[in-house]
Design a protein around this motif. Structure first.
Motif, PDB file in Angstrom:
ATOM      1  N   ALA A 178       0.830  -1.213   0.000  1.00 38.68           N
ATOM      2  CA  ALA A 178       0.000   0.000   0.000  1.00 38.68           C
ATOM      3  C   ALA A 178       0.865   1.264   0.000  1.00 38.68           C
ATOM      4  CB  ALA A 178      -0.933  -0.011   1.206  1.00 38.68           C
ATOM      5  N   THR A 179       1.924   1.272   0.787  1.00 38.39           N
ATOM      6  CA  THR A 179       2.750   2.474   0.889  1.00 38.39           C
ATOM      7  C   THR A 179       3.458   2.767  -0.432  1.00 38.39           C
ATOM      8  OG1 THR A 179       3.078   1.939   3.210  1.00 38.39           O
ATOM      9  CG2 THR A 179       4.515   3.619   2.282  1.00 38.39           C
ATOM     10  N   GLN A 180       4.082   1.749  -0.986  1.00 36.43           N
ATOM     11  CA  GLN A 180       4.791   1.951  -2.261  1.00 36.43           C
ATOM     12  C   GLN A 180       3.826   2.379  -3.362  1.00 36.43           C
ATOM     13  OE1 GLN A 180       7.980   0.842  -3.693  1.00 36.43           O
ATOM     14  NE2 GLN A 180       9.007   0.207  -1.840  1.00 36.43           N
ATOM     15  N   VAL A 181       2.710   1.674  -3.429  1.00 33.08           N
ATOM     16  CA  VAL A 181       1.741   1.944  -4.480  1.00 33.08           C
ATOM     17  C   VAL A 181       1.138   3.335  -4.281  1.00 33.08           C
ATOM     18  CG1 VAL A 181      -0.552   1.233  -5.300  1.00 33.08           C
ATOM     19  CG2 VAL A 181       1.216  -0.474  -4.923  1.00 33.08           C
ATOM     20  N   GLY A 182       0.850   3.663  -3.036  1.00 34.62           N
ATOM     21  CA  GLY A 182       0.254   4.970  -2.733  1.00 34.62           C
ATOM     22  C   GLY A 182       1.175   6.105  -3.145  1.00 34.62           C
ATOM     23  N   ILE A 183       2.453   5.961  -2.853  1.00 27.81           N
ATOM     24  CA  ILE A 183       3.413   7.010  -3.252  1.00 27.81           C
ATOM     25  C   ILE A 183       3.476   7.097  -4.779  1.00 27.81           C
ATOM     26  CG2 ILE A 183       5.863   7.672  -3.288  1.00 27.81           C
ATOM     27  CD1 ILE A 183       6.095   6.543  -0.459  1.00 27.81           C
ATOM     28  N   ALA A 184       3.616   5.938  -5.394  1.00 30.93           N
ATOM     29  CA  ALA A 184       3.811   5.919  -6.844  1.00 30.93           C
ATOM     30  C   ALA A 184       2.582   6.411  -7.601  1.00 30.93           C
ATOM     31  CB  ALA A 184       4.185   4.514  -7.304  1.00 30.93           C
ATOM     32  N   CYS A 185       1.414   6.313  -6.986  1.00 20.86           N
ATOM     33  CA  CYS A 185       0.183   6.751  -7.675  1.00 20.86           C
ATOM     34  C   CYS A 185      -0.273   8.119  -7.203  1.00 20.86           C
ATOM     35  CB  CYS A 185      -0.942   5.745  -7.436  1.00 20.86           C
ATOM     36  SG  CYS A 185      -0.634   4.185  -8.224  1.00 20.86           S
ATOM     37  N   GLY A 186       0.476   8.743  -6.313  1.00 22.48           N
ATOM     38  CA  GLY A 186       0.069  10.054  -5.810  1.00 22.48           C
ATOM     39  C   GLY A 186      -1.276  10.005  -5.101  1.00 22.48           C
ATOM     40  N   ALA A 187      -1.468   8.981  -4.277  1.00 24.07           N
ATOM     41  CA  ALA A 187      -2.761   8.822  -3.592  1.00 24.07           C
ATOM     42  C   ALA A 187      -3.015   9.963  -2.609  1.00 24.07           C
ATOM     43  CB  ALA A 187      -2.780   7.489  -2.847  1.00 24.07           C
ATOM     44  N   GLU A 188      -4.300  10.298  -2.431  1.00 24.64           N
ATOM     45  CA  GLU A 188      -4.657  11.353  -1.468  1.00 24.64           C
ATOM     46  C   GLU A 188      -4.415  10.887  -0.046  1.00 24.64           C
ATOM     47  OE1 GLU A 188      -8.407  13.016  -3.989  1.00 24.64           O
ATOM     48  OE2 GLU A 188      -8.379  13.384  -1.854  1.00 24.64           O
ATOM     49  N   MET A 189      -4.577   9.592   0.147  1.00 24.33           N
ATOM     50  CA  MET A 189      -4.393   9.039   1.487  1.00 24.33           C
ATOM     51  C   MET A 189      -3.978   7.573   1.362  1.00 24.33           C
ATOM     52  SD  MET A 189      -7.208   9.159   4.522  1.00 24.33           S
ATOM     53  CE  MET A 189      -7.091  10.788   5.188  1.00 24.33           C
ATOM     54  N   GLY A 218      -8.160  11.611  -6.343  1.00 24.60           N
ATOM     55  CA  GLY A 218      -9.350  10.772  -6.223  1.00 24.60           C
ATOM     56  C   GLY A 218      -9.019   9.342  -5.821  1.00 24.60           C
ATOM     57  N   ILE A 219      -7.785   9.121  -5.427  1.00 22.57           N
ATOM     58  CA  ILE A 219      -7.368   7.753  -5.102  1.00 22.57           C
ATOM     59  C   ILE A 219      -6.966   7.642  -3.624  1.00 22.57           C
ATOM     60  CG2 ILE A 219      -5.641   5.939  -5.551  1.00 22.57           C
ATOM     61  CD1 ILE A 219      -7.523   6.364  -7.937  1.00 22.57           C
ATOM     62  N   ILE A 220      -7.585   6.709  -2.941  1.00 29.33           N
ATOM     63  CA  ILE A 220      -7.163   6.389  -1.576  1.00 29.33           C
ATOM     64  C   ILE A 220      -6.741   4.924  -1.590  1.00 29.33           C
ATOM     65  CG2 ILE A 220      -7.953   6.170   0.832  1.00 29.33           C
ATOM     66  CD1 ILE A 220     -10.210   8.237  -0.372  1.00 29.33           C
ATOM     67  N   VAL A 221      -5.529   4.672  -1.168  1.00 30.31           N
ATOM     68  CA  VAL A 221      -5.048   3.287  -1.177  1.00 30.31           C
ATOM     69  C   VAL A 221      -5.208   2.702   0.222  1.00 30.31           C
ATOM     70  CG1 VAL A 221      -3.048   1.780  -1.528  1.00 30.31           C
ATOM     71  CG2 VAL A 221      -3.425   3.717  -3.063  1.00 30.31           C
ATOM     72  N   VAL A 222      -5.907   1.580   0.285  1.00 31.97           N
ATOM     73  CA  VAL A 222      -6.162   0.938   1.581  1.00 31.97           C
ATOM     74  C   VAL A 222      -5.504  -0.444   1.594  1.00 31.97           C
ATOM     75  CG1 VAL A 222      -7.973   0.265   3.230  1.00 31.97           C
ATOM     76  CG2 VAL A 222      -8.443   2.051   1.531  1.00 31.97           C
TER      77      VAL A 222
END
Ligand code: F6P
Length: 321
Positions: A178-189, A218-222
């Motif tokens: 989640a952390t890697q993907v969230g950073i790489a996708c510019g997630a809001e949270m 518009g992306i929140i990675v959980v």
């Protein structure tokens, strides 16, 4: 050694095949026979193993999954079953083992070698990257890139419809994917089990961030985490605040597919190193990577400690608008 065995166990991970290939070719090149054990520890108990040749691992480096097949073997948690497995290995003339898998596999490997005296070297194979003693596990990079590709597509819809998407990624109890993907996708949270959040406050935070002009992907990675249904409850929260929220659970698409170059090279190097350490009389270890080099890590430590690396999560927080 005259002969060694190799198996893959637990959840399959991309580039397990590259690791098998490296183990087989390294051993054969120095005159050691290799047996492929099928369906993980289950194949040890049922005597389901076959001699491998150099060509039996041809054309597999690019393939996801595992040609040896895998299994989550509950029976192997029992000592009498492990004793039976040791007898079967001895009957087949197999004197050492390379076990590729995640924490369950490595726990089994540790108990097995401790009780039987048969040397075992483990390789970290798991998309979750939650294995202590290595920065990187085989399959993690591929899973991260698969999730990134999927989220880039979802983002098109998120932006076009001005919707919030809660995208659930795998990782069991850890938030590495989640952390890697969230950073790489510019997630809001990014929501991960290592940083538990009060569900009720998340909707409010997100909606007020948006009203203040912050957060726009518009992306929140959980991370799937240990609490089933969390993603759905979060979506309900957001709807309560008037947001058009959608849930997308990426699931097993993250486990399959052709491995990345990084995973292929990591798995190949780890496979070679595993055989070399067995030959150097090491046992009860896992081959770990610190990002630059490979080294032996006692399996006892691998299964005892929980891997936690808050650095990337902190970086993710710094990148928010
Ligand atoms: O450990 C890999 C993993 O994919 C986890 O991320 C996930 O929680 C679990 O396996 C799913 O396991 P299964 O495929 O057995 O349902």
């Amino acid at each position: 050694f005259d002969a060694i065995g190799v198996l893959t166990s637990g959840g399959d991970a991309p580039a397990m095949n590259a690791a098998i290939r490296a183990v087989v070719r390294t051993a054969l090149n120095i005159g050691i026979k290799v047996y492929g054990i099928h369906r993980g520890y289950s194949g040890l108990i049922t005597d389901d193993m076959r001699r491998m040749s150099s060509s039996s691992v041809s054309n597999i480096i690019q393939r996801g999954g595992t040609i040896l097949k895998s299994d989550r073997c509950e029976a192997f948690k029992e000592a009498p079953t492990r004793r039976r497995a040791a007898e079967i290995l001895k009957q087949n003339g197999i004197q050492a083992l390379v076990a590729i898998g995640g924490d369950g596999t490595l726990t089994g490997a540790h108990l097995f070698t401790e009780e039987s005296g048969i040397p075992v070297v483990g390789l970290p194979g798991s998309i979750d990257n939650d294995i202590y003693g290595t920065d990187d596990s085989i399959g993690f990079d591929t899973a991260v890139n698969t999730a990134i590709g999927a989220i880039d597509r979802i983002r098109d819809t998120a932006l076009s419809h001005e919707r919030l998407f809660l995208v659930e990624v795998m990782g069991r109890n850890s938030g590495f994917i989640a952390t890697q993907v969230g950073i790489a996708c510019g997630a809001e949270m990014i929501l991960i089990p290592e940083h538990p959040t009060v569900v009720e406050s998340i909707g409010y935070t997100l909606v007020s961030n948006r009203k203040a002009g912050r957060g726009s992907s518009g992306i929140i990675v959980v991370a799937e985490g240990p609490e089933p249904g969390l993603t759905g409850r979060l979506a309900d929260q957001l709807r309560f605040f008037g947001e058009e929220a959608r849930v997308c659970i990426l699931g097993h698409i993250q486990r399959g597919g052709s491995p990345t170059g990084h995973d292929r090279v990591l798995a190949s190097c780890m496979g070679i190193t595993a055989v070399n350490y067995l030959l150097a009389d090491y046992s009860d270890i896992m081959i770990g990577s610190d990002g630059r080099q490979l080294m032996p890590v006692p399996l006892q430590d691998v299964i005892k400690y929980r891997k936690h690396d808050p650095r990337l999560y902190k970086i993710a927080l710094q990148l928010h608008k």
